[in-house]
Scaffold this motif. Structure first.
Motif, short mmCIF file in Angstrom:
data_model
loop_
_atom_site.label_atom_id
_atom_site.label_comp_id
_atom_site.label_asym_id
_atom_site.label_seq_id
_atom_site.Cartn_x
_atom_site.Cartn_y
_atom_site.Cartn_z
N UNK A 37 0.83 -1.23 0.00
CA UNK A 37 0.00 0.00 0.00
C UNK A 37 0.85 1.27 0.00
N UNK A 60 -0.72 -3.72 3.37
CA UNK A 60 0.55 -3.42 4.05
C UNK A 60 1.53 -4.56 3.78
N UNK A 66 -3.68 -11.39 2.97
CA UNK A 66 -4.81 -10.48 2.75
C UNK A 66 -5.26 -10.44 1.29
N UNK A 101 4.07 -3.58 17.70
CA UNK A 101 2.82 -2.88 17.35
C UNK A 101 1.71 -3.25 18.33
N UNK A 109 -4.18 2.80 22.66
CA UNK A 109 -5.61 2.65 22.43
C UNK A 109 -6.26 1.68 23.41
N UNK A 111 -6.12 -1.40 23.50
CA UNK A 111 -6.73 -2.51 22.77
C UNK A 111 -5.77 -3.69 22.70
N UNK A 118 0.23 -9.14 12.12
CA UNK A 118 0.43 -7.93 11.32
C UNK A 118 1.36 -8.18 10.12
N UNK B 66 -10.54 -7.11 4.77
CA UNK B 66 -9.18 -7.34 4.30
C UNK B 66 -8.28 -6.12 4.49
N UNK B 68 -8.33 -4.16 7.40
CA UNK B 68 -8.15 -3.84 8.83
C UNK B 68 -6.69 -3.83 9.25
N UNK B 69 -5.97 -4.92 8.94
CA UNK B 69 -4.56 -5.00 9.31
C UNK B 69 -3.78 -3.80 8.73
N UNK B 70 -4.02 -3.52 7.47
CA UNK B 70 -3.29 -2.44 6.80
C UNK B 70 -3.64 -1.08 7.40
N UNK B 72 -4.69 -0.46 10.45
CA UNK B 72 -4.12 -0.36 11.80
C UNK B 72 -2.64 0.02 11.70
N UNK B 73 -1.92 -0.58 10.76
CA UNK B 73 -0.51 -0.24 10.56
C UNK B 73 -0.37 1.20 10.05
N UNK B 140 -9.47 -1.35 16.73
CA UNK B 140 -8.08 -1.32 16.25
C UNK B 140 -7.77 -0.11 15.38
N UNK B 141 -8.82 0.58 14.95
CA UNK B 141 -8.61 1.74 14.08
C UNK B 141 -9.14 3.01 14.74
#
Lengths: 164, 164
Positions: A37, A60, A66, A101, A109, A111, A118, B66, B68-70, B72-73, B140-141
């Motif tokens: 990305x 990512x 993914x 992370x 957060x 969380x 990740x 798909x 979410x992980x990206x 969050x990073x 997470x976001x």
């Protein structure tokens, strides 16, 4: 004005000059790309793609995990017949670990992200080979087509192939 | 010559004209986009992005699951502060169901995909709203930033906002 508002304004100019009308749904060049990305990569410009040419899947790191769902759809329903993974130099995925992370998310957060992989990596070429292996281990995607891996250099704009 | 070989050849011209050198890793405009992988969409051209501006996450449908992980990073490590989802007209996700693609995979590849959620949809605006809701439900976001949804029209190149 938010950045998203600026993008919407830019889009008005794009739509104003839009001339080709609707293109066919299946990618003309029958290829699916899995690309990081990262903001510095413009897959269309860097690889000579025009609208309608290729599925472009990005996440990512440009990881297979993914991309599996999207690749299965791309191949099963839309006829793509080649796959390329594109990771890149100076990737953010080289700068952290799952532990770091998770710790940051816990601290900032409150969380618990212990259940999330990740998918960071510490060796760029090996991350490409790992995704090629992960692809080769999946029965949901085609094994009878070319699947290749590359590293894009953000300093030069050039891709270099990584052999499985 | 395979399509991937053609892309590598195109890349040589791109790299040859590449002048800006390495840009910073964090996206300059601090925005992350979640866009469908559809071949007809060029997010950079359609939204006026240049290299270095934005994280671009793409998958079949432009779905949150798909991404979410990206995301969050992107937010935790690279400082993005706005999110936009971009789905589009004539999307492949409108043409099948989990049952139909599972049946097709079983028939063509003898593979059981009953455990995979392919995330198709039958209502375009509702698919955008569903992803906005899914985003809003995740711890997470970031929930303190603008998160917006759009439909891109492949016939006109224009985006239209879908309110949550």
């Amino acid at each position: 004005m938010s950045v998203i508002d600026e993008l919407v304004t830019s889009n008005a100019s794009y739509a104003n000059a839009f001339q080709h009308g609707a293109l066919p749904l299946p990618p003309a060049r029958k290829v699916a790309l899995v690309v990081c990305m990262d903001a510095r990569i413009d897959p269309a410009k860097a690889l000579g793609l025009k609208e309608g040419d290729a599925h472009v899947i990005r996440n990512a790191g440009g990881r297979f995990a993914d991309a599996l769902r999207s690749l299965a759809i791309s191949q099963t329903l839309l006829g793509t017949e080649e796959v390329a993974f594109v990771h890149h130099t100076d990737c953010g995925m080289l700068t952290f670990t799952d532990a770091s992370i998770r710790e940051q998310l816990k601290k900032n957060k409150k969380v618990d992200a212990d259940h999330i992989a990740f998918l960071p990596f510490n060796d760029l070429d090996e991350s490409v080979r790992a995704d090629l292996r992960a692809y080769r281990a999946s029965s949901l995607v085609r094994q009878d087509i070319p699947v290749r891996g590359f590293v894009y250099d953000v300093k030069t704009g050039a891709v270099r192939e990584v052999k499985a």
